[in-house]
Scaffold this motif. Structure first.
Motif, PDB file in Angstrom:
ATOM      1  N   LEU A   1     -16.051 -36.284  -5.539  1.00  0.00           N
ATOM      2  CA  LEU A   1     -16.614 -35.534  -6.651  1.00  0.00           C
ATOM      3  C   LEU A   1     -17.803 -36.282  -7.237  1.00  0.00           C
ATOM      4  N   ARG A   2     -18.656 -35.533  -7.918  1.00  0.00           N
ATOM      5  CA  ARG A   2     -19.906 -36.097  -8.424  1.00  0.00           C
ATOM      6  C   ARG A   2     -19.779 -36.653  -9.832  1.00  0.00           C
ATOM      7  N   ASP A   3     -19.073 -35.937 -10.711  1.00  0.00           N
ATOM      8  CA  ASP A   3     -18.987 -36.377 -12.095  1.00  0.00           C
ATOM      9  C   ASP A   3     -17.786 -35.761 -12.789  1.00  0.00           C
ATOM     10  N   ARG A   4     -17.686 -35.948 -14.102  1.00  0.00           N
ATOM     11  CA  ARG A   4     -16.538 -35.485 -14.876  1.00  0.00           C
ATOM     12  C   ARG A   4     -16.390 -33.966 -14.824  1.00  0.00           C
ATOM     13  N   ALA A   5     -17.516 -33.273 -14.824  1.00  0.00           N
ATOM     14  CA  ALA A   5     -17.446 -31.812 -14.803  1.00  0.00           C
ATOM     15  C   ALA A   5     -16.738 -31.329 -13.546  1.00  0.00           C
ATOM     16  N   GLN A   6     -17.033 -31.954 -12.414  1.00  0.00           N
ATOM     17  CA  GLN A   6     -16.387 -31.541 -11.175  1.00  0.00           C
ATOM     18  C   GLN A   6     -14.916 -31.945 -11.139  1.00  0.00           C
ATOM     19  N   VAL A   7     -14.564 -32.999 -11.859  1.00  0.00           N
ATOM     20  CA  VAL A   7     -13.149 -33.365 -11.978  1.00  0.00           C
ATOM     21  C   VAL A   7     -12.379 -32.245 -12.672  1.00  0.00           C
ATOM     22  N   VAL A   8     -12.974 -31.698 -13.729  1.00  0.00           N
ATOM     23  CA  VAL A   8     -12.331 -30.604 -14.465  1.00  0.00           C
ATOM     24  C   VAL A   8     -12.116 -29.396 -13.555  1.00  0.00           C
ATOM     25  N   VAL A   9     -13.181 -29.000 -12.846  1.00  0.00           N
ATOM     26  CA  VAL A   9     -13.088 -27.851 -11.955  1.00  0.00           C
ATOM     27  C   VAL A   9     -12.065 -28.104 -10.859  1.00  0.00           C
ATOM     28  N   TYR A  10     -12.099 -29.294 -10.276  1.00  0.00           N
ATOM     29  CA  TYR A  10     -11.179 -29.641  -9.189  1.00  0.00           C
ATOM     30  C   TYR A  10      -9.730 -29.548  -9.667  1.00  0.00           C
ATOM     31  N   ALA A  11      -9.470 -30.086 -10.851  1.00  0.00           N
ATOM     32  CA  ALA A  11      -8.094 -30.097 -11.360  1.00  0.00           C
ATOM     33  C   ALA A  11      -7.553 -28.689 -11.568  1.00  0.00           C
ATOM     34  N   TYR A  12      -8.417 -27.779 -12.051  1.00  0.00           N
ATOM     35  CA  TYR A  12      -7.985 -26.396 -12.233  1.00  0.00           C
ATOM     36  C   TYR A  12      -7.778 -25.708 -10.893  1.00  0.00           C
ATOM     37  N   GLU A  13      -8.702 -25.910  -9.972  1.00  0.00           N
ATOM     38  CA  GLU A  13      -8.595 -25.250  -8.673  1.00  0.00           C
ATOM     39  C   GLU A  13      -7.377 -25.736  -7.899  1.00  0.00           C
ATOM     40  N   ALA A  14      -7.026 -27.007  -8.048  1.00  0.00           N
ATOM     41  CA  ALA A  14      -5.884 -27.580  -7.344  1.00  0.00           C
ATOM     42  C   ALA A  14      -4.571 -27.240  -8.031  1.00  0.00           C
TER      43      ALA A  14
END
Length: 217
Positions: free
Chosen positions: A193-206
């Motif tokens: 992942l690139r940054d915190r924003a993508q962590v948020v998206v990843y956590a929801y998608e997973a």
């Protein structure tokens, strides 16, 4: 000095943002563009730290342009709170989004936060966007990669996904803020992942975070 680029097809809007930003001692507007395509051309020969990116523009919209930007942080500016294109841009690599009528002080704070590596994104807003545009999300499947995280890295990832800052996470875990940054860096590396924003998206998608902000059990 934070070098900012304005990307919007409305000249008057760019002028307004430029006036606000130019009054700050630590922010400099170094470039402008009227669409995504032009923005990429300018970025090829201009050093920029943060790009303020409109979503709907002719020739190339902000979503596609964001996906092609490598290096500068991208802060999406959108007209609507629940704009599917804004969420798509976050997935493409943007560090967050704001409404175009954001108060000047909030805009300045957001630029500084994004430049520092934080994500500008209210968890409640993201939850509404995810519920409304769930059909646009690919199916989950990140559990395999998540399994490679240590228990503490997983804990930090969940807290980041809930919108907590590094300072808040450090307080909750009773560790130094530098330790939190180290854990977060490992999370980003392991999950690609690139940054915190993508962590948020990843956590929801997973499925690790649900709209009610409760962790997956």
């Amino acid at each position: 000095m934070i070098r900012v680029m304005l990307v919007d097809d409305q000249v008057l809007l760019r002028a307004g943002f430029r006036m606000v930003l130019s009054a700050q001692p630590d922010i400099e507007v170094v470039a402008e563009a009227g669409d995504g395509s032009q923005a990429l051309e300018v970025l090829a020969h201009t050093e920029v730290d943060v790009v303020l990116m409109d979503v709907r523009m002719p020739k190339m919209d902000g979503v596609e342009a964001t996906a092609r930007i490598d290096g500068p942080k991208v802060l999406i500016l959108t007209t609507f709170d629940l704009d599917e294109y804004a969420f798509a841009a976050v997935k493409a690599g943007a560090s967050g989004f704001l409404l175009k009528d954001v108060p000047p002080d909030d805009l300045l704070t957001a630029i500084r936060q994004v430049h520092a590596g934080d994500a500008v994104m209210a968890p409640s807003t993201l939850s509404r966007m995810l519920r409304r545009f769930a059909a646009h999300l690919p199916s989950g499947g990140g559990d395999g990669a998540v399994a490679g995280l240590t228990p503490r890295e997983h804990e930090v990832m969940i807290m980041v996904a809930r919108g907590l800052s590094n300072t808040e996470i450090a307080d909750r875990l009773s560790v130094a803020e530098a330790t939190v940054k180290t854990h977060l860096g490992r999370v980003l590396a392991k999950l690609g992942l690139r940054d915190r924003a993508q962590v948020v998206v990843y956590a929801y998608e997973a499925g690790l975070i649900v709209p009610s902000n409760r962790p997956k059990v």
